[in-house]
Design a protein around this motif. Sequence first.
Motif, short mmCIF file in Angstrom:
data_model
loop_
_atom_site.label_atom_id
_atom_site.label_comp_id
_atom_site.label_asym_id
_atom_site.label_seq_id
_atom_site.Cartn_x
_atom_site.Cartn_y
_atom_site.Cartn_z
N GLY A 451 58.15 68.50 -55.46
CA GLY A 451 57.34 68.26 -56.65
C GLY A 451 55.95 68.84 -56.50
O GLY A 451 55.74 69.82 -55.79
N TYR A 452 55.00 68.19 -57.16
CA TYR A 452 53.62 68.67 -57.17
C TYR A 452 52.71 67.52 -56.76
O TYR A 452 52.69 66.47 -57.41
CB TYR A 452 53.23 69.17 -58.55
CG TYR A 452 54.02 70.38 -59.00
CD1 TYR A 452 53.51 71.67 -58.81
CD2 TYR A 452 55.26 70.24 -59.60
CE1 TYR A 452 54.22 72.78 -59.22
CE2 TYR A 452 55.98 71.34 -60.01
CZ TYR A 452 55.46 72.61 -59.81
OH TYR A 452 56.17 73.72 -60.20
N ALA A 453 51.95 67.73 -55.70
CA ALA A 453 51.00 66.72 -55.26
C ALA A 453 49.82 66.69 -56.22
O ALA A 453 49.30 67.74 -56.62
CB ALA A 453 50.52 67.04 -53.84
N ASP A 454 49.38 65.49 -56.61
CA ASP A 454 48.30 65.37 -57.60
C ASP A 454 47.04 66.12 -57.15
O ASP A 454 46.57 67.02 -57.83
CB ASP A 454 47.96 63.90 -57.84
CG ASP A 454 48.95 63.25 -58.79
OD1 ASP A 454 49.68 63.97 -59.49
OD2 ASP A 454 49.00 62.00 -58.83
N ILE A 455 46.48 65.72 -56.03
CA ILE A 455 45.26 66.36 -55.51
C ILE A 455 45.39 66.47 -53.99
O ILE A 455 45.75 65.49 -53.33
CB ILE A 455 43.99 65.56 -55.87
CG1 ILE A 455 43.86 65.40 -57.39
CG2 ILE A 455 42.75 66.24 -55.30
CD1 ILE A 455 42.67 64.55 -57.82
N VAL A 456 45.09 67.62 -53.46
CA VAL A 456 45.11 67.84 -52.01
C VAL A 456 43.76 68.40 -51.60
O VAL A 456 43.28 69.39 -52.18
CB VAL A 456 46.23 68.81 -51.59
CG1 VAL A 456 46.10 69.15 -50.10
CG2 VAL A 456 47.59 68.20 -51.88
N TYR A 457 43.14 67.78 -50.61
CA TYR A 457 41.92 68.31 -50.01
C TYR A 457 42.30 68.85 -48.63
O TYR A 457 42.64 68.10 -47.73
CB TYR A 457 40.85 67.23 -49.89
CG TYR A 457 40.31 66.76 -51.22
CD1 TYR A 457 39.37 67.51 -51.91
CD2 TYR A 457 40.75 65.57 -51.80
CE1 TYR A 457 38.87 67.10 -53.14
CE2 TYR A 457 40.25 65.15 -53.03
CZ TYR A 457 39.32 65.92 -53.69
OH TYR A 457 38.83 65.51 -54.91
N LEU A 458 42.23 70.18 -48.49
CA LEU A 458 42.62 70.84 -47.24
C LEU A 458 41.36 71.22 -46.47
O LEU A 458 40.48 71.90 -47.02
CB LEU A 458 43.45 72.09 -47.54
CG LEU A 458 44.04 72.82 -46.33
CD1 LEU A 458 45.07 71.93 -45.62
CD2 LEU A 458 44.68 74.13 -46.76
N PRO A 459 41.25 70.80 -45.21
CA PRO A 459 40.03 71.10 -44.45
C PRO A 459 39.79 72.60 -44.31
O PRO A 459 40.72 73.39 -44.19
CB PRO A 459 40.31 70.46 -43.08
CG PRO A 459 41.39 69.48 -43.32
CD PRO A 459 42.22 70.03 -44.43
N LYS A 460 38.52 72.98 -44.32
CA LYS A 460 38.16 74.36 -44.04
C LYS A 460 38.46 74.67 -42.58
O LYS A 460 38.68 73.77 -41.76
CB LYS A 460 36.68 74.59 -44.34
CG LYS A 460 36.34 74.46 -45.81
CD LYS A 460 34.87 74.74 -46.03
CE LYS A 460 34.53 74.66 -47.50
NZ LYS A 460 33.09 74.91 -47.73
N LYS A 461 38.43 75.93 -42.25
CA LYS A 461 38.90 76.40 -40.95
C LYS A 461 38.22 75.69 -39.78
O LYS A 461 38.87 75.31 -38.82
CB LYS A 461 38.68 77.90 -40.85
CG LYS A 461 39.31 78.55 -39.63
CD LYS A 461 39.18 80.05 -39.70
CE LYS A 461 39.86 80.71 -38.50
NZ LYS A 461 39.74 82.19 -38.55
N MET A 462 36.93 75.49 -39.86
CA MET A 462 36.19 74.90 -38.74
C MET A 462 35.95 73.41 -38.92
O MET A 462 35.25 72.80 -38.11
CB MET A 462 34.84 75.63 -38.57
CG MET A 462 34.96 77.12 -38.35
SD MET A 462 36.01 77.55 -36.94
CE MET A 462 35.02 76.89 -35.59
N SER A 463 36.52 72.80 -39.94
CA SER A 463 36.28 71.38 -40.19
C SER A 463 37.17 70.52 -39.30
O SER A 463 38.37 70.79 -39.15
CB SER A 463 36.54 71.05 -41.66
OG SER A 463 36.47 69.65 -41.87
N PRO A 464 36.63 69.43 -38.75
CA PRO A 464 37.44 68.50 -37.94
C PRO A 464 38.15 67.45 -38.77
O PRO A 464 38.88 66.61 -38.24
CB PRO A 464 36.38 67.84 -37.04
CG PRO A 464 35.15 67.81 -37.90
CD PRO A 464 35.20 69.07 -38.73
N MET A 465 37.97 67.49 -40.08
CA MET A 465 38.51 66.44 -40.95
C MET A 465 40.02 66.59 -41.12
O MET A 465 40.56 67.70 -41.04
CB MET A 465 37.84 66.50 -42.32
CG MET A 465 36.32 66.42 -42.26
SD MET A 465 35.74 64.79 -41.76
CE MET A 465 35.54 64.02 -43.35
N PRO A 466 40.72 65.48 -41.40
CA PRO A 466 42.15 65.56 -41.70
C PRO A 466 42.38 66.02 -43.14
O PRO A 466 41.49 65.88 -43.99
CB PRO A 466 42.62 64.11 -41.51
CG PRO A 466 41.42 63.30 -41.86
CD PRO A 466 40.24 64.08 -41.37
#
Length: 538
Positions: A451-466
């Motif tokens: 399906g389609y995920a409502d909203i996805v936040y993908l970390p930038k290349k150097m970001s330590p975030m999940p």
Amino acid sequence: MGMYLNPGNSGFEIIRNSRYVDKSGLIGLMNETIETTRKLTCISRPRRFGKTFAAKMLCAYYDRTCDSSMLFNDLEIALNEKMNDSYRRHLNQYDVIYLDMTNVMGEAGKEGLVPFIRRGLTKELQAEYPQIKADESLTATLLSAVALTGRKFITIIDEWDAPIRETPQMQEAYLHFLRSLFKSSGTTDRIFAAAYMTGILPIKKDGSQSAISDFQEFSVIFPMEYAQFVGFTEGEVRRLCAEYDRDFDRMKQWYDGYVLEGVNSIYNPNSVMKAVRSNGFRSYWTETSASRSLMEYISLDFDGMSKTLAELLGGIAVPVDTDGFANDLVTFRDRDDVLTLLIHLGYLSYDRETGRARIPNEEIRLEFARTVRGVNRDETIRRVRESDRLILDTVQGNEEAVAAQIEKIHREETAPLFYHNEQSLRSVIKLAYFSYKDQYMKFEELPSGDGYADIVYLPKKMSPMPALVIELKWNQVAEGAIAQIKEKKYPEALWDYGGEILLVGIAYDRDAEKRKHSCVIERAERQKDCKITGRMLR
């Protein structure tokens, strides 16, 4: 070859020696205006959108003192059968007056802009045609030249609005000078076969009327038939990416987003060519002087400006009334005037059909995100801090804090009439997480799994975030949102990213007496059978 009179074709020759995207169809449109009531044309677009390239192309095409056929014979204007006759008839047939106002301002010095132009152009005309009396005014000199040669002039003014933008105190004298050349009278018709002006701002309004009333205006808001000729179309960008083996999807994400009626997507040529040549996707906007002005405008203290900035950064399109804008950098009545200026400067894309503006792409979003943290306004500072705190609470699994902040934003920012609207929750999420740009790239309706995920936040290349996969549920519980993420395998598209993935379910129960919001956050884990499970963070 003069400085202002008949500058030749060397400028366009240099352009043709580089990788050139064919915009010669513009010549066909201009030829249609010659010796008509539509002879005066003004094109306004943001900085670095190829306006100067077009001006130099027109100079090379019309200038009678050079042979430019070799520069055009392989371009659309020469190859298109419908335009070929017009192309041959007007090629190198006119005296051309070319004014690059940015350069002219730098050269004028203490003499003053208008006297400098009058003196310099009159001197060149009299040198070209010695029979003309030396004591004649510029207008009289132009009339004498036409009477002597039987040829009318084509005038090209690049960055026509530079004096208004950079030195507002000379505005009155400069506009008076333009009126003297292009006022509604027989003089203009006797001197000019056509005129073409470029700028960032549309024609300056003087009261309720345009200060140069006879120009036909083609702005970024009303581009009409000129839409495809200033800026790169999507087809042109696709061909460049194929030629240089560049990632078109990333190019689109970074530099697309300007919606011009008739062609839809238009890209900033400067940024696209730099990304093509370097294979580096980043903001090249900082290299333009327009970038340095953003802080000044978004800091203006108009009601609703802080909320509007948060909405724009969150990816929400905001309504704008563009009609009252005075077309200068000093006359601001309200928030709409500021947003309209940002549209003309290229910071916002405007959809005339919906009457809404938004941040067009990743490049400009980055500039906004950098700048908004420096805005010295209490409400803006509060919003930034609350959004930063919400992202941190999400990453740390503080479900109650996340639900409380979402509920707060929903209550404060949504009109009662739309509070129970299903789409309002999505807007609330984007508004609440608006400061994500420091660490994340945002994707809406991301195709993933089944399906389609409502909203996805993908970390930038150097970001330590999940990574954050957010699913929204209306009139349900947050556990149902988490269950759908797992059932539909939404994280599948992110496994190759390799980092941690958090599943975030946010729900709103409209039947609850207190309009209760809830949140569940789990860490995604992939099993051997490819099933997706979640593990509570706490």
